[in-house]
Design a protein around this motif. Structure first.
Motif, PDB file in Angstrom:
ATOM      1  N   MET A  81       0.832  -1.200   0.000  1.00  0.00           N
ATOM      2  CA  MET A  81       0.000   0.000   0.000  1.00  0.00           C
ATOM      3  C   MET A  81       0.871   1.257   0.000  1.00  0.00           C
ATOM      4  SD  MET A  81      -3.103   1.020   2.611  1.00  0.00           S
ATOM      5  CE  MET A  81      -3.230  -0.685   3.052  1.00  0.00           C
ATOM      6  N   VAL A  82       0.609   2.122  -0.990  1.00  0.00           N
ATOM      7  CA  VAL A  82       1.348   3.373  -1.125  1.00  0.00           C
ATOM      8  C   VAL A  82       0.365   4.526  -1.021  1.00  0.00           C
ATOM      9  CG1 VAL A  82       2.819   4.770  -2.629  1.00  0.00           C
ATOM     10  CG2 VAL A  82       3.105   2.279  -2.576  1.00  0.00           C
ATOM     11  N   LEU A  83       0.624   5.432  -0.095  1.00  0.00           N
ATOM     12  CA  LEU A  83      -0.217   6.616   0.080  1.00  0.00           C
ATOM     13  C   LEU A  83       0.347   7.745  -0.781  1.00  0.00           C
ATOM     14  CD1 LEU A  83      -2.660   7.526   1.937  1.00  0.00           C
ATOM     15  CD2 LEU A  83      -0.934   8.730   3.249  1.00  0.00           C
ATOM     16  N   LEU A  84      -0.524   8.360  -1.595  1.00  0.00           N
ATOM     17  CA  LEU A  84      -0.139   9.502  -2.431  1.00  0.00           C
ATOM     18  C   LEU A  84      -0.773  10.760  -1.854  1.00  0.00           C
ATOM     19  CD1 LEU A  84      -0.801   8.092  -6.015  1.00  0.00           C
ATOM     20  CD2 LEU A  84       1.400   8.364  -4.881  1.00  0.00           C
ATOM     21  N   THR A  85      -0.030  11.849  -1.857  1.00  0.00           N
ATOM     22  CA  THR A  85      -0.598  13.094  -1.350  1.00  0.00           C
ATOM     23  C   THR A  85      -0.015  14.311  -2.043  1.00  0.00           C
ATOM     24  OG1 THR A  85      -1.021  14.424   0.611  1.00  0.00           O
ATOM     25  CG2 THR A  85       1.062  13.250   0.541  1.00  0.00           C
ATOM     26  N   GLY A  86      -0.839  15.308  -2.176  1.00  0.00           N
ATOM     27  CA  GLY A  86      -0.383  16.596  -2.670  1.00  0.00           C
ATOM     28  C   GLY A  86      -0.013  17.508  -1.519  1.00  0.00           C
TER      29      GLY A  86
END
Length: 183
Positions: A81-86
């Motif tokens: 699981m990879v969390l992406l965020t701006g």
């Protein structure tokens, strides 16, 4: 125990254009991709699709992707699981890893970085040191303002009072998001 087929990727991203781009990029890299745009749909699709990998956006319209990490991890204990965020910050990175994400990436992210994060074995990913350049004072101030603003549910006046500054000053600072630190 739920068994998963290698290279099945679930993308939970509320920005439909970005989700489509990610699907195209990752399909070219050999992933069978499914996408959804909210938390409820994400949990349902995770149960049905049984992905081996998940890309999870931190901000899902009114939901917070951090709240999905634990239920997804319980449902699929071996998923990468990879969390992406701006809205990258050290605090949210630590929280994401503590909750069970294997990696944390700031948007925009290039294909190779994404592949590296997805190909990491979960135990290896958690042992890799965070390589991060120190934030500039302006960027650090902007991220702190964003956290206080979020805590005040977007109320600029309450945030200004809490930060001890005039509302107009805060509004000007909010308009000046610092760019990446390249010094």
């Amino acid at each position: 125990m739920i068994t998963t087929t290698p290279n099945k990727l679930l993308i939970i991203e509320d920005d439909m254009a970005l989700a489509s781009v990610l699907v195209r990029r990752m399909t070219k890299q050999g992933f069978e991709c499914q996408q959804c745009h909210d938390a409820t749909q994400g949990l349902l699709l995770a149960r049905q699709f049984k992905p081996s990998h998940i890309l999870l956006d931190m901000k899902l319209e009114q939901d917070n992707g951090l709240k999905l990490i634990s239920p997804l991890r319980q449902l699929l204990p071996n998923v990468v699981m990879v969390l992406l965020t701006g809205y990258a910050s050290i605090a949210t990175a630590v929280e994401a890893i503590r909750l069970g994400a294997d990696n944390y990436l700031a948007k925009p992210v290039d294909t190779q970085t994404l592949l590296n994060a997805l190909s990491a074995v979960p135990s290896e990913a958690s042992l890799q040191p965070l390589v991060e350049e120190p934030l500039s004072p302006k960027r650090l101030e902007w991220e702190h303002i964003q956290q206080v603003l979020t805590a005040n549910n977007g109320n600029v006046s309450a945030t200004a009072r809490q930060l001890g500054m005039h509302r107009r000053t805060l509004q000007r600072k909010l308009l000046k998001k610092p760019t990446a630190d390249h010094r």
